[in-house]
Design a protein around this motif. Structure first.
Motif: not given
Length: 182
Positions: A12-38
């Motif tokens: 890949p172009a650039g510096n593909p091996g650099n560390g990741i820059a995540l947003k500071d929150k992960i989104v957690i979804i209980d599987t019992d709350d899922i209506e449809t999963f594509p």
């Protein structure tokens, strides 16, 4: 089985091996709350459509200290039983009542996790309703720090981390109303 056409994987172009820059929150979804999963695309990686939640369901956002998050995907198994074990771990500062309640009430629950990136890269989706993630945690307090480490891992080997291009559910519950025609 998904259709995959062999193609080369160049650097890949650039510096593909650099560390990741995540947003500071992960989104957690209980599987019992899922209506449809594509479904994933033909190559088995991209989920282009949105996950839909049941009425009044909402995800949970968990703050993790930037720089402490690690996402892993490891292929393992015997030659005829290969699959990926996926995991995410990171630290949450302190040991407040909210974090203790989260730890207790999410222990043993099955979930999927959406990881978003600061640079606008497509989100990653860890877990599925059929091979969900489960949480474990540990607490450390000493002269240098007070933190809770959260780890989420897939229950069994399965598919690799998906690229999620659908809309990310928000913390505000979805409310459905039905129109009544006169």
């Amino acid at each position: 089985m998904a259709t995959y056409v062999n193609k080369s994987v160049p650097r890949p172009a650039g510096n593909p091996g650099n560390g990741i820059a995540l947003k500071d929150k992960i989104v957690i979804i209980d599987t019992d709350d899922i209506e449809t999963f594509p479904a994933r695309d033909e190559a088995g990686v991209v989920i282009a459509e949105a996950i839909t939640l049941k009425a009044s369901a909402k995800p949970v956002y968990l703050y993790l200290t930037p720089g402490t998050v690690e996402v892993t995907s490891t292929a393992e198994g015997e030659p005829d039983a290969m699959g990926f074990n996926i995991a995410i771990k990171g630290n949450h500062p302190g040991n407040s009542q909210e974090v203790r309640e989260f730890k207790w009430n999410w222990l043993g629950r099955k979930c999927i996790i959406i990881v978003q990136y600061c640079d606008g890269t497509d989100a990653d989706l860890l877990g599925t309703p059929c091979n969900p993630m489960q949480m474990s945690s540990s607490f450390t307090a000493n002269k240098d720090m007070t933190r809770t480490e959260f780890s989420f891992a897939s229950i069994t080997k399965g598919m690799d981390i998906a690229i999620y291009q659908g809309e990310v559910p928000t913390e505000t519950p979805v409310s459905y109303t039905h129109l009544t025609l006169p």
